[in-house]
Motif scaffolding. Structure first.
Motif, PDB file in Angstrom:
ATOM      1  N   ASP A   1      84.946  28.325  17.447  1.00  0.00           N
ATOM      2  CA  ASP A   1      85.138  27.248  18.192  1.00  0.00           C
ATOM      3  C   ASP A   1      83.896  26.717  18.979  1.00  0.00           C
ATOM      4  N   ARG A   2      83.260  25.747  18.532  1.00  0.00           N
ATOM      5  CA  ARG A   2      81.850  25.371  19.176  1.00  0.00           C
ATOM      6  C   ARG A   2      82.185  24.737  20.464  1.00  0.00           C
ATOM      7  N   GLU A   3      81.225  24.854  21.348  1.00  0.00           N
ATOM      8  CA  GLU A   3      81.179  24.039  22.499  1.00  0.00           C
ATOM      9  C   GLU A   3      80.517  22.825  22.208  1.00  0.00           C
ATOM     10  N   ARG A   4      81.017  21.797  22.869  1.00  0.00           N
ATOM     11  CA  ARG A   4      80.341  20.496  22.419  1.00  0.00           C
ATOM     12  C   ARG A   4      78.976  20.312  23.572  1.00  0.00           C
ATOM     13  N   ASN A   5      77.845  19.739  23.076  1.00  0.00           N
ATOM     14  CA  ASN A   5      76.703  19.780  23.824  1.00  0.00           C
ATOM     15  C   ASN A   5      76.592  18.183  24.176  1.00  0.00           C
ATOM     16  N   TYR A   6      76.759  18.099  25.952  1.00  0.00           N
ATOM     17  CA  TYR A   6      76.592  16.922  26.353  1.00  0.00           C
ATOM     18  C   TYR A   6      75.182  16.610  26.804  1.00  0.00           C
ATOM     19  N   CYS A   7      74.432  17.581  26.655  1.00  0.00           N
ATOM     20  CA  CYS A   7      72.933  17.383  27.126  1.00  0.00           C
ATOM     21  C   CYS A   7      71.897  16.954  25.888  1.00  0.00           C
ATOM     22  N   LEU A   8      71.673  15.769  25.541  1.00  0.00           N
ATOM     23  CA  LEU A   8      71.014  15.297  24.752  1.00  0.00           C
ATOM     24  C   LEU A   8      69.334  15.790  25.049  1.00  0.00           C
ATOM     25  N   PHE A   9      68.982  16.663  23.944  1.00  0.00           N
ATOM     26  CA  PHE A   9      67.581  17.136  24.016  1.00  0.00           C
ATOM     27  C   PHE A   9      67.275  18.217  24.878  1.00  0.00           C
ATOM     28  N   LEU A  10      68.570  18.917  25.515  1.00  0.00           N
ATOM     29  CA  LEU A  10      68.043  19.961  26.384  1.00  0.00           C
ATOM     30  C   LEU A  10      69.238  21.118  25.781  1.00  0.00           C
ATOM     31  N   ASP A  11      68.886  22.366  25.950  1.00  0.00           N
ATOM     32  CA  ASP A  11      69.816  23.435  25.711  1.00  0.00           C
ATOM     33  C   ASP A  11      70.636  23.359  26.729  1.00  0.00           C
ATOM     34  N   HIS A  12      71.865  23.258  26.365  1.00  0.00           N
ATOM     35  CA  HIS A  12      73.168  22.934  27.409  1.00  0.00           C
ATOM     36  C   HIS A  12      73.665  24.219  27.796  1.00  0.00           C
ATOM     37  N   ARG A  13      73.280  25.559  27.087  1.00  0.00           N
ATOM     38  CA  ARG A  13      73.977  26.679  27.662  1.00  0.00           C
ATOM     39  C   ARG A  13      72.710  27.257  28.794  1.00  0.00           C
TER      40      ARG A  13
ATOM     41  N   ARG B   1      71.629   9.787  40.381  1.00  0.00           N
ATOM     42  CA  ARG B   1      71.075  10.557  41.617  1.00  0.00           C
ATOM     43  C   ARG B   1      72.167  11.841  41.914  1.00  0.00           C
ATOM     44  N   GLU B   2      73.329  11.623  41.612  1.00  0.00           N
ATOM     45  CA  GLU B   2      74.195  12.967  41.522  1.00  0.00           C
ATOM     46  C   GLU B   2      74.065  13.823  40.680  1.00  0.00           C
ATOM     47  N   PHE B   3      73.629  13.252  39.348  1.00  0.00           N
ATOM     48  CA  PHE B   3      73.418  14.110  38.202  1.00  0.00           C
ATOM     49  C   PHE B   3      72.028  15.099  38.654  1.00  0.00           C
ATOM     50  N   TYR B   4      70.880  14.471  39.078  1.00  0.00           N
ATOM     51  CA  TYR B   4      69.932  15.107  39.606  1.00  0.00           C
ATOM     52  C   TYR B   4      70.006  16.015  40.607  1.00  0.00           C
ATOM     53  N   ARG B   5      70.784  15.839  41.771  1.00  0.00           N
ATOM     54  CA  ARG B   5      71.324  16.732  42.615  1.00  0.00           C
ATOM     55  C   ARG B   5      71.936  17.945  42.067  1.00  0.00           C
ATOM     56  N   THR B   6      72.847  17.938  41.058  1.00  0.00           N
ATOM     57  CA  THR B   6      73.493  18.917  40.449  1.00  0.00           C
ATOM     58  C   THR B   6      72.822  19.709  39.781  1.00  0.00           C
ATOM     59  N   MET B   7      71.689  19.286  38.981  1.00  0.00           N
ATOM     60  CA  MET B   7      70.860  19.962  38.113  1.00  0.00           C
ATOM     61  C   MET B   7      69.826  20.730  39.183  1.00  0.00           C
ATOM     62  N   ARG B   8      69.385  19.982  40.185  1.00  0.00           N
ATOM     63  CA  ARG B   8      68.450  20.708  41.198  1.00  0.00           C
ATOM     64  C   ARG B   8      69.154  21.930  41.910  1.00  0.00           C
ATOM     65  N   ALA B   9      70.447  21.739  42.291  1.00  0.00           N
ATOM     66  CA  ALA B   9      71.095  22.810  42.809  1.00  0.00           C
ATOM     67  C   ALA B   9      71.367  23.956  42.131  1.00  0.00           C
ATOM     68  N   GLN B  10      71.419  23.954  40.903  1.00  0.00           N
ATOM     69  CA  GLN B  10      71.365  24.858  39.779  1.00  0.00           C
ATOM     70  C   GLN B  10      70.114  25.602  39.513  1.00  0.00           C
TER      71      GLN B  10
ATOM     72  N   TYR C   1      71.061  27.169  32.447  1.00  0.00           N
ATOM     73  CA  TYR C   1      71.488  26.617  34.016  1.00  0.00           C
ATOM     74  C   TYR C   1      72.599  25.967  34.060  1.00  0.00           C
ATOM     75  N   ASN C   2      73.793  26.109  33.056  1.00  0.00           N
ATOM     76  CA  ASN C   2      75.049  25.677  33.455  1.00  0.00           C
ATOM     77  C   ASN C   2      75.047  24.123  33.195  1.00  0.00           C
ATOM     78  N   ARG C   3      74.060  23.616  32.346  1.00  0.00           N
ATOM     79  CA  ARG C   3      73.782  22.256  32.380  1.00  0.00           C
ATOM     80  C   ARG C   3      74.975  21.532  31.832  1.00  0.00           C
TER      81      ARG C   3
ATOM     82  N   ARG D   1      78.455  16.594  30.912  1.00  0.00           N
ATOM     83  CA  ARG D   1      79.568  16.320  30.776  1.00  0.00           C
ATOM     84  C   ARG D   1      80.110  15.232  31.753  1.00  0.00           C
ATOM     85  N   ARG D   2      80.022  15.915  32.910  1.00  0.00           N
ATOM     86  CA  ARG D   2      80.327  15.002  34.070  1.00  0.00           C
ATOM     87  C   ARG D   2      79.568  13.577  34.039  1.00  0.00           C
ATOM     88  N   HIS D   3      78.039  13.523  33.852  1.00  0.00           N
ATOM     89  CA  HIS D   3      77.442  12.287  33.730  1.00  0.00           C
ATOM     90  C   HIS D   3      77.623  11.586  32.795  1.00  0.00           C
ATOM     91  N   ASP D   4      78.076  12.145  31.763  1.00  0.00           N
ATOM     92  CA  ASP D   4      78.203  11.570  30.392  1.00  0.00           C
ATOM     93  C   ASP D   4      79.716  10.578  30.493  1.00  0.00           C
TER      94      ASP D   4
END
Length: 97
Positions: A3-15, A46-55, A17-19, A24-27
């Motif tokens: 069972d493959r996990e869907r990649n919601y992060c275009l051009f980024l390794d989704h595995r 901005r919420e997406f940015y804050r989430t990534m920065r917090a990680q 930093y828990n990206r 997924r939420r942003h999409d």
């Protein structure tokens, strides 16, 4: 079959930093279930940015800038001054069945 996990992060390794959770939420907020006005799009970015920065993700700022510049193409516009409603992307690309 694995069972493959869907990649919601275009051009980024989704595995890393828990990206995938933030992407997924942003999409989902961008897509059919989300959307709204341009002001709402900026708030979602901005919420997406804050989430990534917090990680502690080093790609937080570049991802935020890309979303600001190119997000209008994917955003589900409900109203406003844009000459279309919905996602402009869907006018050019048919959804898979």
């Amino acid at each position: 079959m694995a069972d493959r996990e869907r990649n919601y992060c275009l051009f980024l390794d989704h595995r890393k930093y828990n990206r995938n959770i933030g992407c997924r939420r942003h999409d989902n907020l961008y897509g059919i279930a989300g959307g709204g006005t341009e002001r709402r799009r900026w708030a979602v970015d901005r919420e997406f940015y804050r989430t990534m920065r917090a990680q502690g993700d080093p790609m937080a700022l570049p991802a935020f800038v890309v979303c600001l510049f190119f997000g209008w193409f994917f955003w589900n516009y409900h109203s406003g001054w844009w000459p279309w409603r919905g996602q402009l992307l869907r006018r050019f690309v048919k959804a898979p069945r």
